[in-house]
Design a protein around this motif. Structure first.
Motif, PDB file in Angstrom:
ATOM      1  N   LEU A  78     -32.442  21.193 -40.523  1.00  0.00           N
ATOM      2  CA  LEU A  78     -31.941  20.647 -39.266  1.00  0.00           C
ATOM      3  C   LEU A  78     -31.149  19.376 -39.511  1.00  0.00           C
ATOM      4  N   LEU A  79     -30.038  19.279 -38.799  1.00  0.00           N
ATOM      5  CA  LEU A  79     -29.159  18.128 -38.925  1.00  0.00           C
ATOM      6  C   LEU A  79     -29.555  17.062 -37.914  1.00  0.00           C
ATOM      7  N   VAL A  80     -29.588  15.822 -38.344  1.00  0.00           N
ATOM      8  CA  VAL A  80     -29.894  14.711 -37.444  1.00  0.00           C
ATOM      9  C   VAL A  80     -28.792  14.603 -36.391  1.00  0.00           C
ATOM     10  N   ASN A  81     -27.544  14.714 -36.814  1.00  0.00           N
ATOM     11  CA  ASN A  81     -26.389  14.724 -35.913  1.00  0.00           C
ATOM     12  C   ASN A  81     -25.636  16.021 -36.129  1.00  0.00           C
ATOM     13  N   SER A  82     -25.312  16.719 -35.060  1.00  0.00           N
ATOM     14  CA  SER A  82     -24.625  18.000 -35.214  1.00  0.00           C
ATOM     15  C   SER A  82     -23.259  17.804 -35.888  1.00  0.00           C
ATOM     16  N   ILE A  83     -22.848  18.854 -36.570  1.00  0.00           N
ATOM     17  CA  ILE A  83     -21.571  18.872 -37.277  1.00  0.00           C
ATOM     18  C   ILE A  83     -20.816  20.103 -36.785  1.00  0.00           C
ATOM     19  N   GLU A  84     -19.677  19.871 -36.141  1.00  0.00           N
ATOM     20  CA  GLU A  84     -18.875  20.967 -35.602  1.00  0.00           C
ATOM     21  C   GLU A  84     -19.731  21.943 -34.796  1.00  0.00           C
ATOM     22  N   LYS A  87     -26.229  22.641 -35.449  1.00  0.00           N
ATOM     23  CA  LYS A  87     -27.390  21.758 -35.413  1.00  0.00           C
ATOM     24  C   LYS A  87     -28.267  21.957 -36.638  1.00  0.00           C
ATOM     25  N   ASP A  88     -27.901  22.963 -37.432  1.00  0.00           N
ATOM     26  CA  ASP A  88     -28.688  23.243 -38.637  1.00  0.00           C
ATOM     27  C   ASP A  88     -27.791  23.815 -39.724  1.00  0.00           C
ATOM     28  N   ALA A  89     -28.363  23.909 -40.914  1.00  0.00           N
ATOM     29  CA  ALA A  89     -27.657  24.496 -42.054  1.00  0.00           C
ATOM     30  C   ALA A  89     -28.422  25.721 -42.534  1.00  0.00           C
ATOM     31  N   ALA A  90     -28.714  26.603 -41.580  1.00  0.00           N
ATOM     32  CA  ALA A  90     -29.369  27.893 -41.821  1.00  0.00           C
ATOM     33  C   ALA A  90     -30.852  27.744 -42.177  1.00  0.00           C
ATOM     34  N   HIS A  91     -31.464  28.879 -42.436  1.00  0.00           N
ATOM     35  CA  HIS A  91     -32.880  28.929 -42.803  1.00  0.00           C
ATOM     36  C   HIS A  91     -33.017  29.120 -44.301  1.00  0.00           C
ATOM     37  N   ILE A  92     -34.184  28.742 -44.772  1.00  0.00           N
ATOM     38  CA  ILE A  92     -34.521  28.961 -46.179  1.00  0.00           C
ATOM     39  C   ILE A  92     -36.014  29.288 -46.227  1.00  0.00           C
TER      40      ILE A  92
END
Length: 113
Positions: A78-84, A87-92
């Motif tokens: 999960l991203l602290v601040n959204s990017i484009e 809100k996250d960079a996928a699951h792992i």
């Protein structure tokens, strides 16, 4: 120099792109063991680990995902601040995190909701 020290934005964009390609390849080949599918999955994992080691816990963190249906437990990056608008960079998978990160790293990167 961007290749050696990518920004968080660049890493997130790459993770999202590789994640989409991985999912498409799984559908096209209908086989999770295909060399292309395996390679894309592994690339996504390496990018995610790099993101965590470079930017966690201030800009990205691990959080257990109990809502997504899966055969095994998952973390969301999960991203602290959204990017484009992401809100996250996928699951792992939790298993994969434990294979690639030290226990101390996991404890530093995880947040509980």
């Amino acid at each position: 120099m961007k290749l050696l020290n990518p920004s968080i934005e660049q890493l997130v964009q790459e993770i999202v792109a590789v994640n989409h390609a991985w999912k498409e390849a799984k559908e096209i080949f209908n086989d999770s063991a295909s060399p292309l599918v395996t390679s894309l999955r592994d690339l996504k994992t390496r990018l995610q680990i790099r993101l965590l080691r470079t930017y966690a816990p201030k800009q990205v963190y691990l959080a257990e995902d109990r809502e997504t249906e899966s055969e095994e437990p998952l973390y969301g990056l999960l991203l602290v601040n959204s990017i484009e608008n992401w809100k996250d960079a996928a699951h792992i998978p939790v298993r994969v995190v434990k294979e690639h990160l030290l226990t101390e790293e996991i404890q530093r990167y995880i947040r509980f909701h």
